[in-house]
Scaffold this motif. Structure first.
Motif, PDB file in Angstrom:
ATOM      1  N   PHE A 106       1.368  -1.445  -0.028  1.00  0.00           N
ATOM      2  CA  PHE A 106       0.053   0.266   0.254  1.00  0.00           C
ATOM      3  C   PHE A 106       1.086   0.953   0.005  1.00  0.00           C
ATOM      4  O   PHE A 106       1.979   1.088   0.799  1.00  0.00           O
ATOM      5  N   ARG A 107       0.546   2.749  -1.217  1.00  0.00           N
ATOM      6  CA  ARG A 107       1.002   3.680  -0.657  1.00  0.00           C
ATOM      7  C   ARG A 107      -0.013   4.725  -0.225  1.00  0.00           C
ATOM      8  O   ARG A 107      -1.835   4.488  -0.465  1.00  0.00           O
ATOM      9  N   THR A 108       0.727   5.630   0.554  1.00  0.00           N
ATOM     10  CA  THR A 108      -0.631   6.265   0.604  1.00  0.00           C
ATOM     11  C   THR A 108      -1.277   7.283  -0.320  1.00  0.00           C
ATOM     12  O   THR A 108      -0.352   7.336  -1.661  1.00  0.00           O
ATOM     13  N   ILE A 109      -2.373   8.207   0.090  1.00  0.00           N
ATOM     14  CA  ILE A 109      -2.635   8.536  -1.688  1.00  0.00           C
ATOM     15  C   ILE A 109      -1.518  10.138  -1.699  1.00  0.00           C
ATOM     16  O   ILE A 109      -1.806  10.002  -2.895  1.00  0.00           O
ATOM     17  N   ILE A 116       0.685   9.052  -3.890  1.00  0.00           N
ATOM     18  CA  ILE A 116       0.255   8.699  -5.742  1.00  0.00           C
ATOM     19  C   ILE A 116       0.314  10.158  -6.152  1.00  0.00           C
ATOM     20  O   ILE A 116       0.858  10.300  -7.136  1.00  0.00           O
ATOM     21  N   VAL A 148      -0.642   0.637  -8.319  1.00  0.00           N
ATOM     22  CA  VAL A 148      -0.327   0.720  -7.166  1.00  0.00           C
ATOM     23  C   VAL A 148      -1.609   0.323  -6.487  1.00  0.00           C
ATOM     24  O   VAL A 148      -2.216  -0.321  -6.720  1.00  0.00           O
ATOM     25  N   VAL A 206      -3.773   1.025  -2.928  1.00  0.00           N
ATOM     26  CA  VAL A 206      -4.225   1.594  -2.427  1.00  0.00           C
ATOM     27  C   VAL A 206      -5.290   1.583  -1.817  1.00  0.00           C
ATOM     28  O   VAL A 206      -5.844   0.689  -2.247  1.00  0.00           O
ATOM     29  N   ASP A 224      -7.332   9.016   2.365  1.00  0.00           N
ATOM     30  CA  ASP A 224      -6.865   8.200   3.595  1.00  0.00           C
ATOM     31  C   ASP A 224      -6.195   8.944   4.614  1.00  0.00           C
ATOM     32  O   ASP A 224      -6.656  10.268   4.472  1.00  0.00           O
TER      33      ASP A 224
END
Lengths: 784, 106
Positions: A348-351, A354, A363, A365, A395
């Motif tokens: 997971f990447r944070t928004i 992005i 990605v 998410v 998020d």
């Protein structure tokens, strides 16, 4: 006497939360005691014990002073003790509780509960038989903790099962087999943790779990012909291999045609216990052979096949290779469930992340769905129609992004999300393998291999839910997707100091913020410019016109002269809130709103009628009024100087009622944050200052720099003084012209540049204010 | 009776904390009687304000006086607060001024 054990004490000791009696004085049960000889000094005897909190077991070492307790029988297996002094220490990579002092509460008692070795579950027998120590001191040599449990006996008993499949045995309900399966399923739990969330699981398990094939006894090798290797160890040079992995995704069987002919292809993605992932591709007959056999979520043993470099265009898995199966390949389903192999693996990447990621990146998410729009049908370039549905995901990074679903997602997951949203809940959505696109800002789109999970059962989802309940609901989000920020109008309220502190305007795009501030000062000598009135389309040209000297005005752009020019505002304002002051420029529309009179009329008052009194009157009315300014903040370059420039886009007279409500909201947020005992960050102290500004008083907790800021805030009515104070005062000598520390404004290289528009903005005119000294508001006018 | 302290911000519920002390409250006038005004506090409680204000009265009034009972104030100062007033904000102010941020108020 009824004694109860301190629930959860072992867990806290294991993860290091509790290390001494200062943290907690737990009551625990000794389930086993064992005399050991110290290697370096065999004459010194010590006792090792197993401590239980009723749920988990943990190793402890008895201080030598307490040896007599054991000898005289006061302390024995089953005793309930209170650890009045102890130290949780890591020795040879394992956590051991050293107990120099304890109090025996109960000499003998039945073993309470069904404790299992720390962090592991389902060993019922540990309680019945106690744990026998492995006295051969092999713990230190890199063998996992679980191996310490009855290794001598279990080796013989369990190795056929462990070795056979190289994996766990299904948990059975009879106590005896359960005990056998404990070591491997215990590994499973750990391994899964490891794959899902490494940072938190490391402290529990200091030794990284060795790969599957390690530590198998010779027995295992004898009866298990295929050598199972981790997916990540596969390479074109691997010989005969077998992998055991779960199918996480399966693509449809596709027909293709290319110059070499027609064919069909399908692929599926695998994930193994070590978190290794790889794509498997099958063509034609092989595809037909395996297509029906592969079911998402099932485990398979796959062997033979060729490895080739992954086609990164289509394959976003974290593996440089992909497997191509051929006629010789075998796929065998594993019917025994292996918890060690996660069902899904997310990165997971944070928004917020992005925002800075490249177009077309893949990605994962996870976020809260704040809104969803109905399905619309889009006609593709090739003429086919496809459904599309978009939703907003936000998020904890305080950002939101538009997620666009295509095709089947719209009706399946999309419909479910829609009904959840309609019923007033905000579901969590995890997007596996979404593609970042730069259509309308940044959006995340589904692709063929994307997967959507609604309200999934992950830690991340739980965290998000909690966050959303607590504060996420009310926190404004900045959308990365243009469409939304355009229509949704997320009004980002900032303080003036945040412009500098958060380096607003320095990114690629301008920042749009709203500040509530008071006009401190207006620059009057050039409040407007002569503008070209010639209509260019539906709006006037508005470029600057120059006086020809014969009563006509010439516009360079239109290449024409006109008899009468327009006057348009270019108002330089100094505005201040409770945190700082700054210079902003207001053009025509905003200027008119602020002044309440057109630029032309004001120009006539001043220059034609020379009615100084009336002019001053107008100015005085404007100074010291409070507005909500919508600002566009952007760094611009003027003669090689980078300057953050703020332009007033819109002004609104302050609505005190609404503003108070905003402040109450901010205080509320601050208080909940305080309640969560998070450190007060600069933003937090700004909110404090908010309170101050309303005249309620001072809370007295503030860092030195903001005290300084506040000081001049109190001198708000004497801007000259405030200017001086600001540049000269305090320990932090920073330049109020360019904002850099290390020099004061008088020496600022930026301040000596020719005065052009940007220069004013930077604040050389703040210097001017300083020069006429602190005076009454009236002097603001009088000095010009 | 202690009257030296400045007036505390109160709504209806907070009034009882200050019986015998000086308070200030904004009320919405329901009706005027002889020698008293019946009003609604910012938290929607009925309050009797004793005293004779100078008419005309606007919808909202600020009164400063001594809290006599948990729903009576003997008013000394009457101030017209106009016909539009954000009751909710004032009520929040009362709560904050008597709660967590009490130390900020005299």
């Amino acid at each position: 006497m009824e004694v109860s054990l301190t629930a959860g004490a072992i867990g806290k000791i294991m993860n290091g939360e509790v290390t001494t009696e200062a943290d907690m004085i737990p009551v625990l049960q000794v389930t086993d005691l064992k005399q050991i000889m110290a290697q370096q000094d065999p004459t010194r005897e010590r006792f090792r014990m197993v401590l239980s909190d009723g749920t988990y077991l943990h190793q402890g070492m008895l201080g030598t002073d307490l040896n007599n307790l054991v000898k005289e029988g006061t302390l024995q297996p089953g005793s309930i003790v209170r650890l009045t002094r102890f130290v949780g220490d890591v020795i040879k990579g394992r956590r051991i509780v050293i107990v120099p002092q304890l109090e025996v509460l109960k000499q003998i008692s039945d073993i309470i509960g069904h404790p299992v070795p720390g962090g592991k579950h389902n060993d019922q027998r540990g309680a019945d038989s106690g744990i026998k120590f492995n006295t051969t001191e092999q713990q230190g040599s890199g063998i996992r903790q679980v191996n310490n449990i009855e290794p001598g006996r279990s080796n013989a008993a369990i190795s056929p099962q462990v070795g056979g499949t190289g994996s766990s045995v299904p948990a059975s309900t009879t106590p005896s087999t359960r005990a056998y399966s404990n070591p491997s399923s215990g590994n499973g739990v750990t391994r899964q943790d490891y794959a899902r969330d490494p940072p938190t699981s490391y402290p529990h398990q200091p030794q990284p779990p060795p790969p599957m094939y390690a530590n198998r006894g010779p027995v295992a090798r004898n009866e298990a012909p295929p050598k199972i290797i981790p997916v990540n160890a596969l390479s074109p040079y691997s010989g005969r291999w077998t992998i055991k992995a779960r199918v996480t995704n399966k693509a449809a069987l596709k027909q293709y045609s290319n110059p070499r002919g027609e064919g069909k292809v399908f692929n599926f993605d695998l994930l193994d216990a070590d978190g290794g992932e790889i794509r498997v591709t099958c063509f034609n007959a092989v595809a037909d052979q395996f297509y029906d056999q592969i079911v998402v979520g099932n485990l398979y043993l796959i062997s033979r096949g060729s490895l080739r470099p992954a086609q990164k265009n289509f394959n976003h898995l974290r593996n440089d290779y992909e497997i191509m199966l051929d006629n010789a390949s075998t796929i065998k389903q594993c019917y025994e469930e292996d918890a060690a192999i996660p069902r899904h693996q997310f990165h997971f990447r944070t928004i917020g992340d992005i925002e800075s990621m490249e177009n077309n990146c893949i990605v994962d998410v996870i976020g809260i769905v704040s809104s969803i729009s109905p399905t619309v049908t889009i006609t593709r370039k090739n003429g086919t129609a496809t459904p599309k549905r978009s939703l907003q995901l936000k998020d904890m990074s305080g950002r939101s992004v538009e997620v666009t679903m295509w095709g089947d997602f719209c009706n399946a997951e999309g419909q479910r999300l829609q009904s959840l949203c309609d019923s007033g809940v905000f579901p969590v959505l995890a997007v596996k393998a979404g593609r970042i696109s730069e259509f309308n800002g940044k959006t995340v789109s589904t692709i063929g291999s994307s997967q959507l999970f609604i309200d999934p059962d992950f830690v991340e989802a739980e965290k998000l839910k909690n966050w959303f309940e607590r504060e996420g609901k009310s926190v404004p989000c900045i959308s990365l997707s243009r469409e939304f920020s355009g229509s949704g109008k997320v009004d980002v309220r900032k303080t003036i100091s945040q412009i500098k502190d958060e380096k607003l305007g320095t990114s690629e795009k301008p920042d749009w913020i709203t500040v509530s501030a008071t006009i401190l000062y207006l620059k009057f000598d050039n409040f407007c410019y002569t503008a070209c009135p010639i209509m260019n389309g539906d709006r006037p040209c508005s470029k600057k016109v120059t006086d020809n000297g014969d009563g006509t005005w010439r516009c360079e752009k239109c290449d024409k002269s006109v008899d009468e020019c327009d006057y348009r505002y270019i108002l330089q304002l100094q505005i201040q809130d409770h945190t700082d002051l700054t210079c902003v420029t207001a053009f025509q529309e905003a200027g008119e709103e602020i002044m309440g009179i057109s630029a032309k009329d004001l120009y006539y008052v001043k220059n034609e009628h020379k009615d100084e009194e009336k002019f001053e009157d107008i100015i005085r009315k404007v100074a010291f009024t409070k507005y909500n300014f919508k600002l566009k903040v952007k760094e611009e370059t003027f003669s090689d100087e980078q300057r953050v420039k703020a332009t007033v886009v819109k002004v609104d007279k302050l609505n005190y009622s609404a503003d108070t409500r905003t402040m109450l909201g901010a205080m509320d947020k601050l208080r909940t944050r305080d309640a969560n005992s998070l450190p007060i960050n600069p933003e937090g102290s700004d909110y404090n200052a908010d309170v101050v500004n309303t005249g309620i008083g001072s809370s007295g907790t503030r860092d030195p720099s903001s005290v300084q800021r506040r000081d001049f805030g109190l001198h708000a009515h004497q801007s000259g003084q405030s200017g001086n104070h600001y540049s000269g005062g305090g320990a932090t000598t920073s330049c109020n012209v360019c904002g850099n520390s290390g020099h004061v404004s008088a020496k600022c290289p930026g301040a000596t540049k020719p005065q052009e528009q940007g220069q004013y903005m930077g604040g050389s005119y703040r210097g001017t204010t300083g020069s006429y000294g602190g005076g009454l508001p009236r002097q603001h006018v009088g000095s010009y | 009776m202690d009257t030296s302290s400045p007036a505390a911000f109160v709504n209806g519920a907070l009034l009882r904390r200050y019986i015998g002390q000086k308070v200030r409250a904004v009320i919405q006038v329901i009706r005027s009687d002889v020698g008293s005004v019946i009003g609604k506090s910012t938290d929607d409680q009925q309050i009797v304000v004793k005293g004779s204000p100078q008419p005309p009265l606007t919808t909202y009034l600020e009164v400063i006086g001594i809290a006599e009972t948990d729903n009576t104030i003997r008013a000394e100062v009457w101030t017209n607060f106009g016909d539009s007033f954000d009751v909710q904000n004032y009520n929040e102010l009362c709560k904050l001024a008597n709660g967590e941020f009490r130390h900020l108020f005299i």
